[in-house]
Design a protein around this motif. Structure first.
Motif, PDB file in Angstrom:
ATOM      1  N   ILE A  55       0.709  -1.108   0.035  1.00 14.45           N
ATOM      2  CA  ILE A  55       0.188   0.029   0.101  1.00 14.45           C
ATOM      3  C   ILE A  55       0.824   1.438  -0.069  1.00 14.45           C
ATOM      4  CG2 ILE A  55      -1.721   1.208   1.412  1.00 14.45           C
ATOM      5  CD1 ILE A  55      -2.934  -1.295   2.343  1.00 14.45           C
ATOM      6  N   ILE A  56       1.935   1.232   0.826  1.00 14.56           N
ATOM      7  CA  ILE A  56       2.960   2.371   0.786  1.00 14.56           C
ATOM      8  C   ILE A  56       3.509   2.587  -0.493  1.00 14.56           C
ATOM      9  CG2 ILE A  56       4.980   3.237   2.033  1.00 14.56           C
ATOM     10  CD1 ILE A  56       4.234   1.773   4.429  1.00 14.56           C
ATOM     11  N   VAL A  57       3.945   1.536  -1.073  1.00 13.06           N
ATOM     12  CA  VAL A  57       4.835   1.758  -2.547  1.00 13.06           C
ATOM     13  C   VAL A  57       3.765   2.162  -3.428  1.00 13.06           C
ATOM     14  CG1 VAL A  57       5.815   0.374  -4.092  1.00 13.06           C
ATOM     15  CG2 VAL A  57       6.452  -0.005  -1.961  1.00 13.06           C
ATOM     16  N   VAL A  58       2.706   1.629  -3.596  1.00 11.17           N
ATOM     17  CA  VAL A  58       1.465   1.930  -4.489  1.00 11.17           C
ATOM     18  C   VAL A  58       1.117   3.496  -4.275  1.00 11.17           C
ATOM     19  CG1 VAL A  58      -0.733   1.696  -5.448  1.00 11.17           C
ATOM     20  CG2 VAL A  58       0.740  -0.283  -5.113  1.00 11.17           C
ATOM     21  N   SER A  59       0.951   3.860  -2.959  1.00 11.63           N
ATOM     22  CA  SER A  59       0.881   5.115  -2.686  1.00 11.63           C
ATOM     23  C   SER A  59       1.608   6.152  -3.313  1.00 11.63           C
ATOM     24  CB  SER A  59       0.194   5.272  -1.252  1.00 11.63           C
ATOM     25  OG  SER A  59      -0.628   4.425  -0.811  1.00 11.63           O
ATOM     26  N   ILE A  60       2.774   6.018  -3.026  1.00 11.45           N
ATOM     27  CA  ILE A  60       3.967   6.848  -3.381  1.00 11.45           C
ATOM     28  C   ILE A  60       4.054   6.945  -4.887  1.00 11.45           C
ATOM     29  CG2 ILE A  60       6.475   6.662  -3.561  1.00 11.45           C
ATOM     30  CD1 ILE A  60       6.750   5.535  -0.904  1.00 11.45           C
ATOM     31  N   PHE A  61       3.778   5.703  -5.599  1.00  8.92           N
ATOM     32  CA  PHE A  61       3.702   5.893  -7.273  1.00  8.92           C
ATOM     33  C   PHE A  61       2.481   6.558  -7.516  1.00  8.92           C
ATOM     34  CE2 PHE A  61       6.771   2.184  -7.133  1.00  8.92           C
ATOM     35  CZ  PHE A  61       7.678   2.678  -8.060  1.00  8.92           C
ATOM     36  N   VAL A  62       1.432   6.497  -6.628  1.00 10.49           N
ATOM     37  CA  VAL A  62       0.271   7.269  -7.340  1.00 10.49           C
ATOM     38  C   VAL A  62       0.175   8.951  -6.779  1.00 10.49           C
ATOM     39  CG1 VAL A  62      -2.441   7.357  -6.989  1.00 10.49           C
ATOM     40  CG2 VAL A  62      -1.162   5.190  -7.438  1.00 10.49           C
ATOM     41  N   ILE A  63       0.502   8.913  -5.575  1.00 13.15           N
ATOM     42  CA  ILE A  63       0.626  10.429  -5.044  1.00 13.15           C
ATOM     43  C   ILE A  63       1.797  11.315  -5.550  1.00 13.15           C
ATOM     44  CG2 ILE A  63       0.662  11.554  -2.942  1.00 13.15           C
ATOM     45  CD1 ILE A  63      -0.599   9.232  -1.457  1.00 13.15           C
ATOM     46  N   PHE A  64       2.792  10.477  -5.419  1.00 19.30           N
ATOM     47  CA  PHE A  64       3.933  11.466  -6.077  1.00 19.30           C
ATOM     48  C   PHE A  64       3.904  12.160  -7.545  1.00 19.30           C
ATOM     49  CE2 PHE A  64       8.053  11.999  -8.192  1.00 19.30           C
ATOM     50  CZ  PHE A  64       8.862  12.963  -7.151  1.00 19.30           C
ATOM     51  N   PRO A  65       3.384  11.335  -8.220  1.00 22.99           N
ATOM     52  CA  PRO A  65       3.124  12.574  -9.775  1.00 22.99           C
ATOM     53  C   PRO A  65       2.130  13.508  -9.381  1.00 22.99           C
ATOM     54  CG  PRO A  65       3.111  10.118 -10.267  1.00 22.99           C
ATOM     55  CD  PRO A  65       2.982  10.190  -8.711  1.00 22.99           C
ATOM     56  N   ILE A  66       1.157  13.372  -8.557  1.00 25.19           N
ATOM     57  CA  ILE A  66       0.238  14.465  -8.532  1.00 25.19           C
ATOM     58  C   ILE A  66       0.931  15.397  -7.599  1.00 25.19           C
ATOM     59  CG2 ILE A  66      -1.910  14.864  -7.046  1.00 25.19           C
ATOM     60  CD1 ILE A  66      -3.040  12.210  -7.491  1.00 25.19           C
ATOM     61  N   TYR A  67       1.471  15.195  -6.481  1.00 28.15           N
ATOM     62  CA  TYR A  67       2.463  16.250  -5.902  1.00 28.15           C
ATOM     63  C   TYR A  67       3.246  16.960  -6.763  1.00 28.15           C
ATOM     64  CZ  TYR A  67       6.561  18.054  -3.297  1.00 28.15           C
ATOM     65  OH  TYR A  67       7.450  18.850  -3.077  1.00 28.15           O
ATOM     66  N   TYR A  68       4.155  16.230  -7.642  1.00 31.22           N
ATOM     67  CA  TYR A  68       5.015  17.027  -8.240  1.00 31.22           C
ATOM     68  C   TYR A  68       4.270  17.716  -9.464  1.00 31.22           C
ATOM     69  CZ  TYR A  68       9.133  17.896 -11.113  1.00 31.22           C
ATOM     70  OH  TYR A  68      10.414  18.435 -11.736  1.00 31.22           O
ATOM     71  N   LEU A  69       3.238  17.406  -9.928  1.00 36.69           N
ATOM     72  CA  LEU A  69       2.406  18.019 -10.737  1.00 36.69           C
ATOM     73  C   LEU A  69       2.070  19.673 -10.051  1.00 36.69           C
ATOM     74  CD1 LEU A  69       0.498  18.520 -13.401  1.00 36.69           C
ATOM     75  CD2 LEU A  69      -1.395  17.447 -12.076  1.00 36.69           C
ATOM     76  N   ILE A  70       1.405  19.464  -8.860  1.00 32.81           N
ATOM     77  CA  ILE A  70       1.039  20.642  -8.101  1.00 32.81           C
ATOM     78  C   ILE A  70       2.299  21.347  -7.951  1.00 32.81           C
ATOM     79  CG2 ILE A  70      -0.115  21.428  -5.974  1.00 32.81           C
ATOM     80  CD1 ILE A  70      -1.822  18.898  -6.247  1.00 32.81           C
ATOM     81  N   ALA A  71       3.497  20.984  -7.363  1.00 35.42           N
ATOM     82  CA  ALA A  71       4.463  21.477  -6.876  1.00 35.42           C
ATOM     83  C   ALA A  71       5.289  22.272  -8.162  1.00 35.42           C
ATOM     84  CB  ALA A  71       5.496  20.674  -6.256  1.00 35.42           C
ATOM     85  N   PHE A  72       5.144  21.717  -9.182  1.00 30.47           N
ATOM     86  CA  PHE A  72       5.877  22.208 -10.574  1.00 30.47           C
ATOM     87  C   PHE A  72       4.921  23.268 -11.107  1.00 30.47           C
ATOM     88  CE2 PHE A  72       7.114  21.961 -14.921  1.00 30.47           C
ATOM     89  CZ  PHE A  72       8.562  22.215 -14.744  1.00 30.47           C
ATOM     90  N   SER A  73       3.818  23.271 -10.694  1.00 32.59           N
ATOM     91  CA  SER A  73       2.785  24.544 -11.171  1.00 32.59           C
ATOM     92  C   SER A  73       3.127  25.731 -10.460  1.00 32.59           C
ATOM     93  CB  SER A  73       1.364  23.873 -10.836  1.00 32.59           C
ATOM     94  OG  SER A  73       1.009  23.941  -9.701  1.00 32.59           O
ATOM     95  N   PHE A  74       4.042  25.567  -9.336  1.00 37.85           N
ATOM     96  CA  PHE A  74       4.198  27.019  -8.769  1.00 37.85           C
ATOM     97  C   PHE A  74       5.644  27.190  -9.064  1.00 37.85           C
ATOM     98  CE2 PHE A  74       0.998  25.142  -6.060  1.00 37.85           C
ATOM     99  CZ  PHE A  74      -0.031  26.264  -5.773  1.00 37.85           C
ATOM    100  N   PHE A  75       6.282  26.509  -9.754  1.00 35.70           N
ATOM    101  CA  PHE A  75       7.664  27.083 -10.310  1.00 35.70           C
ATOM    102  C   PHE A  75       7.410  28.412 -11.261  1.00 35.70           C
ATOM    103  CE2 PHE A  75      10.579  23.206 -10.135  1.00 35.70           C
ATOM    104  CZ  PHE A  75      10.101  22.770  -9.074  1.00 35.70           C
TER     105      PHE A  75
END
Length: 316
Positions: A55-75
């Motif tokens: 669950i942790i590994v899958v969550s990382i693979f699912v959540i990280f792209p969303i996090y990076y998308l949001i974080a990158f939008s503030f660049f």
């Protein structure tokens, strides 16, 4: 030596007594059972740990792209075009969102709204009438139709798009504002929602239908009194799934709207950062992607209680 033999013989005789044999067997069984339970306990712990890890590994693979998308939008534009890799913006900026919004967001939102509204409305009419017609068929013919639906659903989506594109070209729907027709009509049918409406119609008691005929109710009153109460959940499901599916539709809009001025949110965001023929700012694209997701997120949060309630009703 003889004393040892005597003691052994006494032990053997004692163990051979029926009550002792029974006790020995019982003790052995209990020991084995305790061992199995202990092993199972460790196995259960290991399995639980493995599940948590997955669950942790899958969550990382699912959540990280969303996090990076949001974080990158503030660049900032400078950070986005630099070659430095970073997961957090040093200068928290909404400039990308402003650029994306000013680069046709309202127009894309309006086209998406029109597209979704027409699809939802026409889907309800077509699928409710189609489902009602299916309930009037015999069970054998209905099963044949359902089999056809299953075969149709197994056809690769890209194959259907080739046929849709051919039809759109034949009807001259691939240019100008006519692309809205080509965009809408392939989305009017849903096997899943049709089956839900069929099930809703079949759940109506035959006694109610007979009473409606005896009372000589008009079609309007028959729909209002008998059919509508049973179709409410199915109608809401159709609305929810139609909105989500239409807003998330990507492949067909990308094909039919290529080169067109009409852009829906699902494809608008890809070019939201375009400032020249050779430069498409990816931070602005990320901001556009977030903005294009906002209608779905807002829709879900507004109607989440209704969605959960209907899901619970269907599950029961």
């Amino acid at each position: 030596m003889f004393e040892n033999l005597n003691s052994w013989s006494k032990k053997i005789k004692n163990n051979l007594k029926p009550e002792n044999i029974k006790n020995n067997i019982s003790n052995s069984y209990n020991n084995l059972l305790n061992y199995i339970k202990s092993y199972r306990f460790h196995y259960t712990q290991l399995f639980t740990l493995l599940k948590i890890l997955i669950i942790i590994v899958v969550s990382i693979f699912v959540i990280f792209p969303i996090y990076y998308l949001i974080a990158f939008s503030f660049f900032t534009n400078a950070q986005a075009t630099s070659n430095e890799a970073s997961f957090v913006s040093n200068n928290f900026s909404f400039d990308a969102y402003i650029q994306a919004f000013n680069n046709g967001y309202l127009s894309a939102f309006l086209y998406s709204f029109i597209f979704v509204a027409i699809v939802v409305f026409l889907r309800l009419i077509i699928l409710i009438l189609g489902a009602y017609g299916l309930t009037l068929l015999s069970k054998k013919i209905r099963n044949i139709v359902f089999t056809f639906f299953i075969v149709f659903a197994s056809i690769p989506e890209i194959t259907l798009h080739i046929g849709f594109l051919y039809q759109a070209t034949e009807f001259n729907w691939s240019t100008g504002m006519n692309v809205l027709n080509a965009l809408i009509f392939p989305n009017l049918f849903s096997i899943f929602i049709t089956l839900i409406f069929v099930q809703a119609f079949q759940s109506i008691e035959a006694q109610k239908k007979a009473m409606a005929k005896l009372d000589n109710l008009s079609w309007f009153n028959r729909i209002r009194v008998i059919y509508l109460p049973n179709l409410k959940s199915s109608i809401w499901i159709s609305i929810f799934f139609s909105i989500i599916f239409s807003l998330n539709s990507f492949i067909w809009p990308s094909i039919i709207l290529a080169g067109s001025e009409v852009k829906v949110l699902a494809i608008w965001f890809r070019l939201s950062g375009s400032i020249s023929a050779n430069l498409n700012l990816q931070n602005v694209v990320a901001a556009g992607a977030v903005l294009s997701l906002l209608p779905i997120v807002i829709f879900y949060f507004v109607f989440s209680k209704k969605i959960n309630k209907i899901s619970a009703t269907i599950a029961n």
